[in-house]
Design a protein around this motif. Structure first.
Motif, PDB file in Angstrom:
ATOM      1  N   GLN A   1      -8.935   5.563   4.830  1.00 21.97           N
ATOM      2  CA  GLN A   1      -8.817   6.707   3.917  1.00 21.97           C
ATOM      3  C   GLN A   1      -9.856   7.769   4.246  1.00 21.97           C
ATOM      4  O   GLN A   1      -9.546   8.964   4.323  1.00 21.97           O
ATOM      5  CB  GLN A   1      -9.008   6.255   2.470  1.00 21.97           C
ATOM      6  CG  GLN A   1      -7.902   5.399   1.894  1.00 21.97           C
ATOM      7  CD  GLN A   1      -8.158   5.123   0.416  1.00 21.97           C
ATOM      8  OE1 GLN A   1      -8.267   6.042  -0.395  1.00 21.97           O
ATOM      9  NE2 GLN A   1      -8.270   3.855   0.058  1.00 21.97           N
TER      10      GLN A   1
ATOM     11  N   THR B   1      -9.804   1.380  -4.896  1.00 24.53           N
ATOM     12  CA  THR B   1      -8.963   0.285  -5.383  1.00 24.53           C
ATOM     13  C   THR B   1      -7.766   0.037  -4.473  1.00 24.53           C
ATOM     14  O   THR B   1      -7.117  -1.008  -4.573  1.00 24.53           O
ATOM     15  CB  THR B   1      -8.456   0.590  -6.806  1.00 24.53           C
ATOM     16  OG1 THR B   1      -7.616   1.762  -6.773  1.00 24.53           O
ATOM     17  CG2 THR B   1      -9.616   0.853  -7.748  1.00 24.53           C
ATOM     18  N   LYS B   2      -7.472   0.973  -3.591  1.00 29.55           N
ATOM     19  CA  LYS B   2      -6.322   0.830  -2.707  1.00 29.55           C
ATOM     20  C   LYS B   2      -6.636   0.009  -1.458  1.00 29.55           C
ATOM     21  O   LYS B   2      -5.719  -0.416  -0.755  1.00 29.55           O
ATOM     22  CB  LYS B   2      -5.817   2.210  -2.268  1.00 29.55           C
ATOM     23  CG  LYS B   2      -5.135   3.011  -3.349  1.00 29.55           C
ATOM     24  CD  LYS B   2      -4.851   4.426  -2.894  1.00 29.55           C
ATOM     25  CE  LYS B   2      -4.082   4.468  -1.597  1.00 29.55           C
ATOM     26  NZ  LYS B   2      -3.768   5.857  -1.181  1.00 29.55           N
TER      27      LYS B   2
ATOM     28  N   LYS C   1       1.898   4.857  -7.969  1.00 29.17           N
ATOM     29  CA  LYS C   1       0.729   5.242  -8.766  1.00 29.17           C
ATOM     30  C   LYS C   1       0.826   6.701  -9.193  1.00 29.17           C
ATOM     31  O   LYS C   1       0.447   7.066 -10.310  1.00 29.17           O
ATOM     32  CB  LYS C   1      -0.554   4.993  -7.968  1.00 29.17           C
ATOM     33  CG  LYS C   1      -1.815   5.093  -8.801  1.00 29.17           C
ATOM     34  CD  LYS C   1      -3.017   4.605  -8.014  1.00 29.17           C
ATOM     35  CE  LYS C   1      -4.274   4.609  -8.884  1.00 29.17           C
ATOM     36  NZ  LYS C   1      -5.453   4.109  -8.146  1.00 29.17           N
TER      37      LYS C   1
ATOM     38  N   GLY D   1       2.603   1.350  -3.383  1.00 27.00           N
ATOM     39  CA  GLY D   1       1.616   1.545  -4.440  1.00 27.00           C
ATOM     40  C   GLY D   1       1.111   2.961  -4.507  1.00 27.00           C
ATOM     41  O   GLY D   1       0.893   3.517  -5.595  1.00 27.00           O
ATOM     42  N   TYR D   2       0.905   3.593  -3.344  1.00 29.28           N
ATOM     43  CA  TYR D   2       0.440   4.985  -3.296  1.00 29.28           C
ATOM     44  C   TYR D   2       1.399   5.892  -4.061  1.00 29.28           C
ATOM     45  O   TYR D   2       0.990   6.754  -4.849  1.00 29.28           O
ATOM     46  CB  TYR D   2       0.321   5.430  -1.845  1.00 29.28           C
ATOM     47  CG  TYR D   2       0.123   6.916  -1.663  1.00 29.28           C
ATOM     48  CD1 TYR D   2      -1.101   7.521  -1.939  1.00 29.28           C
ATOM     49  CD2 TYR D   2       1.176   7.726  -1.232  1.00 29.28           C
ATOM     50  CE1 TYR D   2      -1.281   8.888  -1.772  1.00 29.28           C
ATOM     51  CE2 TYR D   2       1.009   9.088  -1.064  1.00 29.28           C
ATOM     52  CZ  TYR D   2      -0.221   9.661  -1.342  1.00 29.28           C
ATOM     53  OH  TYR D   2      -0.389  11.028  -1.185  1.00 29.28           O
TER      54      TYR D   2
ATOM     55  N   GLY E   1       0.810  -1.210   0.000  1.00 28.23           N
ATOM     56  CA  GLY E   1       0.000   0.000   0.000  1.00 28.23           C
ATOM     57  C   GLY E   1       0.846   1.263   0.000  1.00 28.23           C
ATOM     58  O   GLY E   1       0.569   2.218  -0.727  1.00 28.23           O
TER      59      GLY E   1
ATOM     60  N   ASP F   1      -9.733   6.478  -2.879  1.00 28.41           N
ATOM     61  CA  ASP F   1      -9.463   5.524  -3.947  1.00 28.41           C
ATOM     62  C   ASP F   1      -9.843   4.137  -3.452  1.00 28.41           C
ATOM     63  O   ASP F   1      -9.115   3.517  -2.675  1.00 28.41           O
ATOM     64  CB  ASP F   1      -7.989   5.584  -4.334  1.00 28.41           C
ATOM     65  CG  ASP F   1      -7.663   4.700  -5.535  1.00 28.41           C
ATOM     66  OD1 ASP F   1      -8.555   3.957  -5.984  1.00 28.41           O
ATOM     67  OD2 ASP F   1      -6.511   4.755  -6.016  1.00 28.41           O
TER      68      ASP F   1
END
Length: 426
Positions: free
Chosen positions: A178, A171-172, A20, A16-17, A13, A169
């Motif tokens: 969040q 998808t995260k 992305k 990926g943050y 995570g 998001d």
């Protein structure tokens, strides 16, 4: 410079943050230490993730093995990549992570450039890096770096300026986390007086708030749910009860915030009204033109339309001052139906009518003092206009047995009674 440190067990995570944002062109990799680099000199998400995971022993007892930090210079600072790289190196070495694998990303998705650092909290033997008094030591390090590189001190930076908020998001994963992080930042920064105004703010971050009413054992309860949305406002995930996030974002807390906001925004309404009036006097022919010219004045505009394309709600947001104002809150002449009428017939611009708006500076100065003494009929119209707009944008939700006209009339009587009481005291 302000450092925001977090510990997590989700390495994918954290990486990926940042990766992305690299893919979107909103960030770039400044530095990588002790990590695999492919033959083209690039670092990929898959390679970095595999490399870091391989360095975490299987028998590691530490759960939160990931170090994630953002270093935020003052918004007015313009630092070179070389300076940011050197700052990142010295920060990690002094904090005790100099021998750890880490990767540094420079983010440019917002006006304030800043860097993110992802590393590991355990060494190759599974021993945890010393994190005692970590935040205190981090503050001492950033203060020393400010002095060394002659940076603007963090004491001149407010929490509002420094808090970075990202869109939700789905998808995260970790949707609730969040939403919680984003809400706490928004509620701390912005002033608003209705759920409609709060929704206008949240729409920027792909979130909506809805009021729910339930009854249990004969007692009525009010609550809030938060719904992740897409860029067009469509629901994309299951609603989250405010109670599942925390009391700070619940019905009572939001209601209290709205009540306090009514006092704090009074001094800011005139300035926002003047900006809108100034822009409208330039006769922008389209919504897009109005949006662009308002942004040049420091205002964002959120427009809500029904299925027929009619504007039923309009909100002006000043991010610097942290306020959101429905058009009707600026005055009767700034309600949604006025803008709907103008864009239906741009040749007829009511904001150019001197009898209605007068000289901008004089009109705006007088409006704050004269408004309580306007005629009963006009005040009633203002109340009903505001109520209709709030009902349409979801900030006033009633049961099927409520009569909104009666509610508007009662609000009018209460407001007029307060005016009469003030007059008697004088």
């Amino acid at each position: 410079m302000i450092a925001k440190i977090s510990a997590t067990e989700n390495l994918g995570g954290a990486l990926g943050y940042n990766f992305k944002k690299v893919e979107k062109g909103e960030a770039n990799i400044l530095l990588a230490a002790e990590l695999y680099q492919d033959k083209d000199g690039r670092y990929t998400m898959e390679d970095v993730l595999a490399d870091m995971e391989a360095l975490i022993p299987k028998n590691c007892r530490t759960k939160k093995t990931v170090f994630h930090c953002s270093l935020n210079p003052h918004p007015d600072e313009k630092l070179s990549d070389e300076t940011l790289m050197q700052i990142a190196k010295e920060y990690m070495e002094t904090l005790g992570y100099g021998k750890q694998p880490y990767i540094v990303f420079k983010h440019n998705d917002i006006a304030r450039e800043h860097i993110h650092i992802v590393s590991l909290r355990v060494d190759c033997r599974g021993q945890k890096i010393n994190d005692r008094f970590e935040k205190r030591r981090s503050k001492q390090i950033t203060d020393a770096l400010e002095r060394k590189y002659s940076l603007i001190p963090s004491s001149k930076v407010t929490d509002r300026e420094m808090k970075e908020v990202s869109k939700i998001d789905t998808t995260k994963g970790n949707i609730k986390e969040q939403v919680a992080e984003m809400l706490l930042s928004v509620l701390k920064h912005y002033e608003f007086c209705s759920l409609g105004e709060l929704n206008a703010i949240l729409s920027i971050y792909n979130l909506a708030v809805e009021e729910v009413k339930t009854e249990f054992r004969g007692k009525k309860y009010n609550g809030l749910v938060y719904v992740p949305t897409d860029d067009k406002g469509g629901k994309v995930s299951t609603p989250i009860n405010a109670s599942d996030i925390g009391r700070g974002v619940g019905y009572t807390a939001v209601q209290n915030r709205m009540q306090k906001s009514k006092q704090s925004i009074k001094a800011l309404i005139s300035a926002a009204r003047e900006k809108v009036l100034h822009v409208m006097r330039t006769s922008p022919q389209t919504e897009e033109a109005l949006q662009q010219r308002l942004e040049e004045q420091g205002l964002r505009m959120v427009v809500r339309k029904n299925e027929n394309g009619r504007i039923y709600g309009i909100t002006f947001i000043d991010d610097k001052e942290g306020i959101a104002l429905n058009g009707s809150r600026l005055g009767k002449g700034y309600a949604a139906n006025v803008f709907n009428g103008y864009f239906s017939n741009p040749a007829n611009n009511p904001f150019l009518d001197e009898t209605l708006y007068g000289n901008p500076s004089v009109c705006l100065e007088q409006s704050a003092t004269v408004q309580p003494l306007q005629s009963n009929a006009e005040e009633g119209d203002n109340l009903i206009d505001e109520l209709i707009e709030d009902m349409a944008d979801g900030s006033f939700l009633s049961t099927s047995n409520d009569d909104w006209k009666e509610a508007a009339w009662q609000r009018k009587l209460r407001k007029l009674s307060k005016v009469n009481i003030r007059r008697r005291k004088r």
